[in-house]
Enzyme design. Structure first.
Site, PDB file in Angstrom:
ATOM      1  N   GLY A   1      28.559 -39.115  -4.216  1.00 50.13           N
ATOM      2  CA  GLY A   1      27.626 -38.661  -4.897  1.00 50.13           C
ATOM      3  C   GLY A   1      26.335 -39.420  -5.257  1.00 50.13           C
TER       4      GLY A   1
ATOM      5  N   GLN B   1      19.443 -43.288 -10.033  1.00 44.83           N
ATOM      6  CA  GLN B   1      19.944 -44.448  -9.103  1.00 44.83           C
ATOM      7  C   GLN B   1      18.906 -44.912  -8.131  1.00 44.83           C
ATOM      8  OE1 GLN B   1      23.760 -42.614  -8.278  1.00 44.83           O
ATOM      9  NE2 GLN B   1      24.332 -44.723  -8.456  1.00 44.83           N
TER      10      GLN B   1
ATOM     11  N   CYS C   1      30.686 -47.929  -8.154  1.00 40.91           N
ATOM     12  CA  CYS C   1      29.394 -47.244  -8.182  1.00 40.91           C
ATOM     13  C   CYS C   1      28.414 -48.090  -7.408  1.00 40.91           C
ATOM     14  CB  CYS C   1      28.854 -47.492  -9.746  1.00 40.91           C
ATOM     15  SG  CYS C   1      27.188 -46.902 -10.144  1.00 40.91           S
ATOM     16  N   LEU C   2      27.361 -47.488  -6.708  1.00 43.13           N
ATOM     17  CA  LEU C   2      26.527 -48.122  -5.870  1.00 43.13           C
ATOM     18  C   LEU C   2      25.474 -49.103  -6.578  1.00 43.13           C
ATOM     19  CD1 LEU C   2      25.682 -45.370  -3.603  1.00 43.13           C
ATOM     20  CD2 LEU C   2      27.226 -47.196  -3.071  1.00 43.13           C
TER      21      LEU C   2
ATOM     22  N   HIS D   1      31.071 -39.211 -13.768  1.00 38.42           N
ATOM     23  CA  HIS D   1      30.417 -40.255 -13.490  1.00 38.42           C
ATOM     24  C   HIS D   1      28.948 -39.933 -13.198  1.00 38.42           C
ATOM     25  CE1 HIS D   1      30.411 -44.311 -11.129  1.00 38.42           C
ATOM     26  NE2 HIS D   1      29.449 -43.683 -10.751  1.00 38.42           N
ATOM     27  N   GLU D   2      28.721 -38.894 -12.155  1.00 45.90           N
ATOM     28  CA  GLU D   2      27.408 -38.769 -11.758  1.00 45.90           C
ATOM     29  C   GLU D   2      26.522 -38.185 -12.860  1.00 45.90           C
ATOM     30  OE1 GLU D   2      26.641 -39.733  -8.768  1.00 45.90           O
ATOM     31  OE2 GLU D   2      28.483 -39.845  -8.020  1.00 45.90           O
TER      32      GLU D   2
ATOM     33  N   HIS E   1      24.990 -40.914 -15.337  1.00 43.76           N
ATOM     34  CA  HIS E   1      23.793 -41.549 -14.750  1.00 43.76           C
ATOM     35  C   HIS E   1      22.348 -40.795 -15.448  1.00 43.76           C
ATOM     36  CE1 HIS E   1      25.189 -44.585 -12.092  1.00 43.76           C
ATOM     37  NE2 HIS E   1      26.057 -43.621 -11.543  1.00 43.76           N
TER      38      HIS E   1
END
Ligand code: ZN
Length: 189
Positions: free
Chosen positions: A49, A54, A103-104, A145-146, A149
């Site tokens: 995702g 981000q 997480c990136l 999670h997405e 953000h």
């Protein structure tokens, strides 16, 4: 079209609430280009995702592509490539579940995160049509999670037991089911 740099923990943009897109923006070439960049970046980073903040775009857009047949996450359901525009999330089952998340934007760390086990997400697609997806299990965690953000929230904020915040190396050594299986390392986006 381009792979865009992913911003990391400490960048104040990750802590902003992203704004909704207007109908005009949803039908614009600009949004199609942004979504294309997000998908290319997600693929390049091997994530499942990515949320627009981000890549430093403070708009309510997230993409998720979670292969049903993923060897990394067997028996966890799946979601074909989906673009979430102006999403709204509703908890369907508050029973807590815990998954290890990465997480990136929080590089080299993994953490055990409690979240509600089932959610519904209502959103617009790229044509501006209203859509909805319901999910439970790991996919429900991915969606939360997405969408977090888009509200300036990171997975570390959701953790209650910070003794479970680990570097990947320590996660593999102490917490992974199989320390020799690199694919056991979860990474969401
Ligand atoms: Zn993330």
């Amino acid at each position: 079209m381009a792979v865009r740099p992913v911003i990391e923990l400490g960048n104040p943009l990750l802590r902003e609430v992203a704004r909704d897109l207007t109908a005009d923006e949803i039908s614009s070439p600009w949004l199609r280009e942004l979504v294309t960049d997000m998908i290319e970046t997600m693929h390049a980073e091997d994530g499942i995702g990515l949320a627009a903040p981000q890549i430093a775009e403070l708009v309510q857009v997230a993409v998720i592509e979670f292969d049903v047949d993923s060897e990394r996450y067997p028996d966890m359901g799946g979601l074909p490539l989906t673009v979430f525009i102006n999403p709204r999330i509703t908890v369907l089952d508050e029973t807590e579940q815990e998954f290890w998340e990465g997480c990136l934007s929080v590089p080299n760390l993994r953490g055990l995160v409690p979240r509600p086990r089932a959610v519904r997400v209502e959103f617009m697609d790229l044509l501006g049509e209203p859509m909805r997806v319901e999910a439970d299990g790991f996919l429900a965690t991915v969606m939360q999670h997405e969408l977090d953000h888009l509200q300036g929230v990171l997975f570390v904020d959701r953790m209650r037991d910070m003794t479970k915040l680990s570097t990947i190396e320590q996660y593999m050594q102490h917490w992974a089911d199989d320390e020799d299986d690199e694919d056991a390392v979860p990474a969401l986006d």
